[in-house]
Enzyme design. Structure first.
Site, PDB file in Angstrom:
ATOM      1  N   ASP A 171       0.832  -1.205   0.000  1.00 41.31           N
ATOM      2  CA  ASP A 171       0.000   0.000   0.000  1.00 41.31           C
ATOM      3  C   ASP A 171       0.873   1.264   0.000  1.00 41.31           C
ATOM      4  OD1 ASP A 171      -2.762   1.048   0.301  1.00 41.31           O
ATOM      5  OD2 ASP A 171      -1.986   1.898   2.164  1.00 41.31           O
TER       6      ASP A 171
ATOM      7  N   GLU B 160      14.893 -14.795   0.235  1.00 42.62           N
ATOM      8  CA  GLU B 160      15.340 -15.856   1.164  1.00 42.62           C
ATOM      9  C   GLU B 160      14.478 -17.108   1.027  1.00 42.62           C
ATOM     10  OE1 GLU B 160      14.983 -14.255   5.118  1.00 42.62           O
ATOM     11  OE2 GLU B 160      16.527 -12.727   4.747  1.00 42.62           O
TER      12      GLU B 160
HETATM   13  O1  TEU Z   1      -4.585   4.111  -1.624  1.00 43.39           O
HETATM   14  C1  TEU Z   1      -3.588   5.064  -1.824  1.00 43.39           C
HETATM   15  C2  TEU Z   1      -4.035   6.186  -2.639  1.00 43.39           C
HETATM   16  O2  TEU Z   1      -3.259   6.845  -3.270  1.00 43.39           O
HETATM   17  C3  TEU Z   1      -5.506   6.418  -2.608  1.00 43.39           C
HETATM   18  O3  TEU Z   1      -5.765   6.813  -1.310  1.00 43.39           O
HETATM   19  C4  TEU Z   1      -6.037   7.428  -3.512  1.00 43.39           C
HETATM   20  O4  TEU Z   1      -5.377   8.648  -3.375  1.00 43.39           O
HETATM   21  C5  TEU Z   1      -7.462   7.610  -3.145  1.00 43.39           C
HETATM   22  O5  TEU Z   1      -8.054   6.350  -2.995  1.00 43.39           O
HETATM   23  C6  TEU Z   1      -8.177   8.365  -4.199  1.00 43.39           C
HETATM   24  O6  TEU Z   1      -9.532   8.252  -4.009  1.00 43.39           O
HETATM   25  C7  TEU Z   1      -4.329   3.113  -0.721  1.00 43.39           C
HETATM   26  C8  TEU Z   1      -5.512   2.179  -0.614  1.00 43.39           C
HETATM   27  O7  TEU Z   1      -5.719   1.555  -1.848  1.00 43.39           O
HETATM   28  C9  TEU Z   1      -6.699   2.960  -0.143  1.00 43.39           C
HETATM   29  O8  TEU Z   1      -7.851   2.177  -0.095  1.00 43.39           O
HETATM   30  C10 TEU Z   1      -6.377   3.495   1.234  1.00 43.39           C
HETATM   31  O9  TEU Z   1      -7.420   4.329   1.647  1.00 43.39           O
HETATM   32  C11 TEU Z   1      -5.084   4.285   1.245  1.00 43.39           C
HETATM   33  O10 TEU Z   1      -4.024   3.615   0.569  1.00 43.39           O
HETATM   34  C12 TEU Z   1      -4.605   4.480   2.653  1.00 43.39           C
HETATM   35  O11 TEU Z   1      -4.128   3.278   3.163  1.00 43.39           O
END
Ligand code: TEU
Length: 549
Positions: free
Chosen positions: A210, A260
């Site tokens: 993420d 690993e």
């Molecule tokens: O998303 C990262 C991200 O860049 C998104 O938050 C994007 O900017 C946003 O969804 C636009 O609407 C990840 C995950 O996929 C998301 O579900 C999470 O909310 C976020 O990280 C935080 O962990």
């Protein structure tokens, strides 16, 4: 010099990920075994035969950890357990074993940029006070000029710093409930090493990372520039919290841990980076040979249904990823974006914006979604299917306000509805909600549209012309055909304007008609598959055909 992509076709099965079709499960909304209205691990287990039959190679499961679910589980309170609402570690172990027995790999989600404010280390940091070792695991700072330490904005609205009782502020690039880890602290680094090993030892084949571009911060904490008077979250080069050089050190470290496991039966473990970074030159830095193996190609997701746009994205992606020996990936939808059936039913320029306010032709969207599926699955590299893509689900844009759950809704002061419309529970069977999502008639955590009975997996399974049947047929051909998956493509010089046409050796040609008139099919031996009826040697508008040549 050897060609890294061509060579990969002769490498051992260790390179499965170079051509894998990965199915994304959003656990809350996939299948509910215990009938509490929320999807769970045993629900996924019960549907593994469906996924094996669909013909995917792997499943990526969005966060399933203990969490207050203030950001759908991307707010992790314990990285080594399963959310009791979703099940137990024993259920997860069983799922991994059962998936492997069906030939399905399992990827899970690592959320390393932030945790939940319920994480015990954050709770301890709040109690420990300023200057403590506990606070150094996060970004705690004092007030600057009477306000927060920087002007950085948070993802879901508002500023990225929250002040606590003793006057200090903590950094949260996402929701206020998601404090950012301090990756300059060795204890954080070691903790995540241990988390990776914990899950690799339990048998998971890899992780989706993420926000893989945000863990490292510029420690001088400079302000970001203003755009239209507001601090920007744009990922300009030099942004203090995105794409900082330090992220690559972290990825190299994780790659070494995954490697690993090379001598285990499953082979080395893998990663896919979630980093919304353009252009592909920047993304390519994340998939250099000693870093993550693959990254989502969001340029493909963002591309409009337009031959020129798509061709540019395909060329630019492949050029840059192949230069570092990485495969491309193709993504049309995920749990953060408006479903592509809906996007493709709209005027091109409005595709990703403006939920609920843009005129949408869902029949057109479906037709294009079918054509896009065959394009996606014919391109070289890996492909992602978001749960429900294979059923042709549209975005649900009329959810009542009182059920909206995405933090975006609250943090934007009820101006942006957020991402719930692509997270509506899957319709499996039957003629009315909950459409077999859970047992009995109990309703799921987000309401399903009453008119989804024609979209259920059950109703589509028996129909050879359904969206589901198209996906199954395409995945079956993709699995068997030596030209598909990893490798190269060559654009065909004889393609008319508005038509994407490429050949893959041996003997495969894909033609996508995105022009405004039918075109004649090029010479071929056989039609392998088409996204819609072909009339008399002619390829209709918004249709893709796979040809044996
Ligand atoms: O998303 C990262 C991200 O860049 C998104 O938050 C994007 O900017 C946003 O969804 C636009 O609407 C990840 C995950 O996929 C998301 O579900 C999470 O909310 C976020 O990280 C935080 O962990």
């Amino acid at each position: 010099m050897s060609d890294p992509v061509a060579d990969s076709r002769t490498r051992p099965a260790d390179d499965w990920w170079r051509s894998a079709v990965v199915y994304q499960v959003y656990p809350r909304s996939f299948a509910d075994a215990d009938g509490d209205g929320t999807g769970d691990v045993n629900g996924i287990r019960a549907r593994l035969p469906y996924l094996a039959d669909l013909g995917v190679d792997a499943i990526w499961i969005s966060p399933w950890y203990p969490s207050p679910l203030l950001d759908g589980g991307y707010d992790v309170a314990d990285y080594r357990d399963i959310n009791p609402e979703f099940g137990t570690l024993a259920d997860a172990d069983a799922l991994i074993a059962e998936a492997h027995a069906l030939g399905l790999r399992i990827l899970i989600d690592l959320v390393p940029n932030h945790c939940s404010w319920e994480h015990p280390w954050f709770q301890a940091a709040l109690k420990a006070g300023r200057g403590s070792a506990e606070r150094d695991l996060f970004w705690f700072r004092d007030t600057k000029d009477g306000g927060p330490p920087t002007n950085w904005p948070a993802a879901f609205g508002g500023g990225a710093w929250q002040q606590i009782e003793d006057g200090q502020w903590y950094l949260h690039l996402f929701d206020i409930s998601q404090p950012d880890w301090n990756w300059d602290n060795p204890k954080v680094i070691e903790e995540f090493d241990a988390i990776l090993r914990f899950w690799f030892d339990r048998g998971v084949d890899g992780f989706r990372i993420d926000v893989a571009d945000s863990m490292a911060k510029d420690p001088t904490l400079p302000d970001v520039p203003l755009h239209n008077g507001e601090p920007t979250r744009e990922k300009y080069v030099g942004n203090p919290f995105y794409d900082q050089p330090g992220v690559h050190t972290i990825h190299q470290r994780w790659r070494a841990i995954a490697d690993e496991y090379a001598d285990t039966p499953q082979g080395a473990r893998v990663f896919v980076a979630e980093a919304w970074l353009s252009p592909a030159e920047r993304l390519a830095q994340y998939v250099r040979p000693d870093e993550l193996q693959s990254a989502f190609n969001f340029d493909a997701l963002r591309a409009t249904w337009d031959a020129k746009d798509l061709r540019e994205v395909i060329d630019h992606t492949t050029e840059n990823l192949w230069a570092v020996g990485a495969p491309a990936t193709w993504v049309l939808s995920n749990h953060d974006t408006i479903r592509h059936r809906t996007r493709y039913g709209r005027d091109k320029r409005d595709a990703l914006e403006g939920a609920g306010v843009v005129p949408t032709d869902l029949q057109l969207g479906l037709r294009r979604a079918r054509a896009a599926a065959l394009l996606e699955l014919a391109l070289p590299g890996g492909a992602y299917i978001y749960q429900g893509d294979e059923l042709g689900l549209p975005e649900v844009e009329d959810l009542p306000e009182d059920v909206l759950d995405d933090p975006t809704w609250e943090r934007s002061g009820h101006t942006v509805r957020g991402r719930d419309g692509c997270r509506v529970p899957i319709p499996w069977s039957g003629t009315e909600p909950p459409f077999g999502f859970g047992p009995g008639t109990g309703q799921p955590w987000l309401p399903q549209p009453a008119d989804w009975s024609g979209l259920t997996a059950e109703s589509q399974a028996g129909d050879p012309d359904s969206h589901l049947s198209l996906y199954k047929a395409a995945l079956r051909i993709r699995r068997d055909h030596p030209a598909l998956g990893d490798g190269r493509l060559v654009w065909d010089a004889d393609a008319p304007a508005g038509v994407l046409s490429f050949t893959r050796e041996p003997g495969f040609r894909c033609v996508v008609n995105i022009s405004d008139a039918p075109v004649t099919l090029p010479p071929h031996q056989e039609v392998l598959l088409a996204s819609d009826q072909l009339a008399d040697g002619v390829l209709p508008v918004d249709t893709t055909v796979w040809l044996a040549v």
